[in-house]
Design a protein around this motif. Structure first.
Motif, PDB file in Angstrom:
ATOM      1  N   THR A 278      -3.961   6.914 -11.253  1.00  0.00           N
ATOM      2  CA  THR A 278      -4.985   6.961 -10.128  1.00  0.00           C
ATOM      3  C   THR A 278      -6.143   5.811 -10.492  1.00  0.00           C
ATOM      4  OG1 THR A 278      -6.299   8.904 -10.631  1.00  0.00           O
ATOM      5  CG2 THR A 278      -4.578   8.980  -8.908  1.00  0.00           C
TER       6      THR A 278
ATOM      7  N   PHE B 106       1.057   3.938  -2.966  1.00  0.00           N
ATOM      8  CA  PHE B 106       0.844   5.446  -2.674  1.00  0.00           C
ATOM      9  C   PHE B 106       1.953   6.344  -3.298  1.00  0.00           C
ATOM     10  CE2 PHE B 106       0.980   9.192   0.223  1.00  0.00           C
ATOM     11  CZ  PHE B 106      -0.233   9.636   0.101  1.00  0.00           C
TER      12      PHE B 106
ATOM     13  N   ALA C  44      -6.036   2.548  -8.465  1.00  0.00           N
ATOM     14  CA  ALA C  44      -6.254   2.442  -7.019  1.00  0.00           C
ATOM     15  C   ALA C  44      -7.301   1.169  -6.673  1.00  0.00           C
ATOM     16  CB  ALA C  44      -6.459   3.643  -6.541  1.00  0.00           C
TER      17      ALA C  44
ATOM     18  N   SER D 283       0.954  -1.248  -0.007  1.00  0.00           N
ATOM     19  CA  SER D 283       0.009  -0.043  -0.114  1.00  0.00           C
ATOM     20  C   SER D 283       0.812   1.220  -0.064  1.00  0.00           C
ATOM     21  CB  SER D 283      -0.933  -0.141   1.341  1.00  0.00           C
ATOM     22  OG  SER D 283      -1.942  -1.167   1.090  1.00  0.00           O
TER      23      SER D 283
END
Length: 195
Positions: free
Chosen positions: A35, A25, A38, A21
């Motif tokens: 994005t 990120f 995600a 994660s």
């Protein structure tokens, strides 16, 4: 030990998910045009975590079942060994007109019957246990007969033949009992040497 192993796997899974994660990120901070990945990443992480938990739960259940089976078989073997030792002692004292014998424990068959769903006993081993159970029941019947014969002697009332509930002489019952006890000892030794 299994709980520690399960906890370590869960901690490892959580650590991997956290590290991935953080890396994702950082990747999104460096490349904001990605994005849209995600939700896919989160779904993938959840699937990995769920799969690892299912695997560990199945492994834990299988090991728990194996431990239960081993406990049951250990109880059966210990009972058979205890009966074997008692049988050896009784075989020497079968003709004693003053010593009362106690029944051998045949409860090991009840243990097997009650736990039949978790036991994985092969046919040969089950057959040996059934033979031992049948001979144990025969011996228990002979012990009852023998105790009925010697009861008047041990109570010092009169001779064993005058007031006994059976007309069979003690020597005949003792001979048969000794023979059956020797068979039990042999069958028990055969069974216990294979496990």
């Amino acid at each position: 030990m299994l709980n520690k192993e399960k906890n370590s796997w869960e901690l490892t899974t959580i650590a991997i998910a956290v590290i991935l994660s953080i890396l994702f990120f950082i990747f999104l901070l460096l490349f904001p045009e990605f994005t849209y990945l995600a939700p896919i990443y989160l779904l993938f992480g959840m699937l990995i975590t769920a799969a690892l938990n299912i695997y560990m739960n199945k492994k834990h259940d299988a090991e728990k079942e194996e431990r239960a089976m081993n406990r049951v078989l250990t109880n059966v073997r210990n009972t058979i060994l205890q009966n074997r030792k008692i049988a050896a002692d009784y075989s020497e004292k079968a003709l004693s007109p003053t010593q009362k014998f106690y029944q051998l424990n045949s409860g090991f068959w009840d243990i097997i019957s009650a736990n039949a769903t978790i036991l994985e006993i092969n046919g040969e081993e089950l057959g040996q246990i059934m033979d031992i159970k049948m001979i144990t029941d025969e011996i228990n019947g002979l012990i009852s007969t023998r105790n009925d014969i010697i009861t008047p002697v041990s109570d010092k009332v009169t001779s064993a033949f005058a007031l006994s509930k059976t007309s069979t002489p003690l020597s005949t019952v003792a001979y048969t009992l000794r023979k059956k006890l020797d068979i039990l000892i042999q069958k028990s030794d055969n069974y216990l040497s294979q496990v």
